[in-house]
Design a protein around this motif. Structure first.
Motif, PDB file in Angstrom:
ATOM      1  N   ARG A 267       0.705  14.349  -8.573  1.00  0.00           N
ATOM      2  CA  ARG A 267       1.347  15.668  -8.524  1.00  0.00           C
ATOM      3  C   ARG A 267       1.751  16.149  -9.917  1.00  0.00           C
ATOM      4  O   ARG A 267       1.630  17.325 -10.234  1.00  0.00           O
ATOM      5  CB  ARG A 267       2.557  15.643  -7.586  1.00  0.00           C
ATOM      6  N   LYS A 268       2.203  15.233 -10.745  1.00  0.00           N
ATOM      7  CA  LYS A 268       2.635  15.606 -12.096  1.00  0.00           C
ATOM      8  C   LYS A 268       1.441  15.934 -12.998  1.00  0.00           C
ATOM      9  O   LYS A 268       1.470  16.908 -13.750  1.00  0.00           O
ATOM     10  CB  LYS A 268       3.471  14.495 -12.716  1.00  0.00           C
ATOM     11  N   LEU A 269       0.374  15.121 -12.925  1.00  0.00           N
ATOM     12  CA  LEU A 269      -0.764  15.309 -13.827  1.00  0.00           C
ATOM     13  C   LEU A 269      -1.826  16.254 -13.258  1.00  0.00           C
ATOM     14  O   LEU A 269      -2.559  16.879 -14.019  1.00  0.00           O
ATOM     15  CB  LEU A 269      -1.408  13.968 -14.178  1.00  0.00           C
TER      16      LEU A 269
ATOM     17  N   ALA B  52       3.792   5.911  -5.404  1.00  0.00           N
ATOM     18  CA  ALA B  52       3.848   6.016  -6.870  1.00  0.00           C
ATOM     19  C   ALA B  52       2.660   6.809  -7.396  1.00  0.00           C
ATOM     20  O   ALA B  52       2.816   7.708  -8.227  1.00  0.00           O
ATOM     21  CB  ALA B  52       3.872   4.612  -7.487  1.00  0.00           C
ATOM     22  N   PHE B  53       1.487   6.476  -6.898  1.00  0.00           N
ATOM     23  CA  PHE B  53       0.263   7.157  -7.347  1.00  0.00           C
ATOM     24  C   PHE B  53       0.330   8.656  -7.063  1.00  0.00           C
ATOM     25  O   PHE B  53      -0.034   9.477  -7.912  1.00  0.00           O
ATOM     26  CB  PHE B  53      -0.954   6.529  -6.652  1.00  0.00           C
TER      27      PHE B  53
ATOM     28  N   TRP C 293       7.045   7.147 -17.931  1.00  0.00           N
ATOM     29  CA  TRP C 293       7.402   7.677 -16.619  1.00  0.00           C
ATOM     30  C   TRP C 293       6.403   7.189 -15.563  1.00  0.00           C
ATOM     31  O   TRP C 293       6.804   6.813 -14.451  1.00  0.00           O
ATOM     32  CB  TRP C 293       7.438   9.204 -16.662  1.00  0.00           C
ATOM     33  N   MET C 294       5.114   7.193 -15.896  1.00  0.00           N
ATOM     34  CA  MET C 294       4.088   6.712 -14.961  1.00  0.00           C
ATOM     35  C   MET C 294       4.328   5.243 -14.622  1.00  0.00           C
ATOM     36  O   MET C 294       4.276   4.849 -13.453  1.00  0.00           O
ATOM     37  CB  MET C 294       2.687   6.904 -15.563  1.00  0.00           C
TER      38      MET C 294
ATOM     39  N   THR D 164       0.836  -1.202   0.000  1.00  0.00           N
ATOM     40  CA  THR D 164       0.000   0.000   0.000  1.00  0.00           C
ATOM     41  C   THR D 164       0.870   1.251   0.000  1.00  0.00           C
ATOM     42  O   THR D 164       0.622   2.191  -0.759  1.00  0.00           O
ATOM     43  CB  THR D 164      -0.944   0.008   1.220  1.00  0.00           C
ATOM     44  N   LEU D 165       1.889   1.283   0.842  1.00  0.00           N
ATOM     45  CA  LEU D 165       2.782   2.446   0.895  1.00  0.00           C
ATOM     46  C   LEU D 165       3.518   2.652  -0.425  1.00  0.00           C
ATOM     47  O   LEU D 165       3.644   3.780  -0.899  1.00  0.00           O
ATOM     48  CB  LEU D 165       3.774   2.295   2.052  1.00  0.00           C
ATOM     49  N   ASP D 166       3.976   1.549  -1.043  1.00  0.00           N
ATOM     50  CA  ASP D 166       4.672   1.643  -2.324  1.00  0.00           C
ATOM     51  C   ASP D 166       3.745   2.178  -3.420  1.00  0.00           C
ATOM     52  O   ASP D 166       4.101   3.092  -4.161  1.00  0.00           O
ATOM     53  CB  ASP D 166       5.223   0.277  -2.750  1.00  0.00           C
TER      54      ASP D 166
END
Length: 191
Positions: free
Chosen positions: A59-61, A53-54, A163-164, A47-49
């Motif tokens: 933040r980028k999108l 990532a999410f 990148w995603m 969950t933390l990983d």
């Protein structure tokens, strides 16, 4: 751009199934895109990983998001009406015109459940939803006979899609595809 709700079972489904399309939509208007994920991960570490990532991708999108606290592979223990209510609430508050979700013919049980509940929650006669699409998750439909009637060329966002993908370092990744496939469940018909 149409207000769009992307309903997934797991953090990473949005990327692996429609990451390029998501990047295209967010480049137009990130505030009109929201992702709802019903599951957090397989366990606390996963969950933390996945959440890390999410959140990098968010933040980028710049899209909006909502995360519920079910664990992977445990949705089948939750009554369908409860999952449907969660989705109905998101629809009532976000008022999407368009929904994307996983394919009901997917091999993954959580994906099937989320797709089914989303269809119940987004009934056209009771919601703001004008269009409803299922997306193909590469590698999750090996035995399916689903006909995906809509394709989206994502070559113009392939670098951001890559990148995603790279953000989900602990997940088994499907092949990176330049064409994303969708099945139209319903679309408002106007003459």
């Amino acid at each position: 751009m149409k207000r769009t709700l992307v309903i997934v079972a797991h953090l990473d489904d949005e990327t692996f199934g429609m990451g390029g399309t998501l990047a295209q939509m967010c480049s137009q208007d990130p505030n009109s895109v929201k992702i709802l994920s019903l599951c957090t991960g397989r366990d606390e570490r996963n969950t933390l990983d996945r959440l890390g990532a999410f959140l990098q991708i968010q933040r980028k999108l710049g899209f909006k998001w909502s995360l519920k606290d079910h664990l992977d592979m445990e949705l089948e223990m939750v009554p369908l009406k409860d999952i449907t209510r969660i989705i109905e609430e998101e629809i009532k508050t976000f008022l999407p015109q368009r929904i994307f979700t996983l394919s009901e013919n997917d091999i993954h049980q959580d994906h099937k459940i989320v797709s089914h509940a989303a269809k119940i929650a987004a009934r056209p006669s009771r919601t703001s939803v004008e269009e409803f699409y299922e997306f193909r998750t590469p590698g999750s439909e090996p035995y399916s006979s689903t006909f995906f009637d809509t394709v989206n060329d994502v070559r113009n966002t392939i670098a951001i899609k890559q990148w995603m993908f790279d953000q989900y370092i602990t997940e088994n990744k499907p092949p990176l595809e330049m064409i994303e496939q969708f099945k139209t469940v319903y679309r408002k018909f106007e003459i």
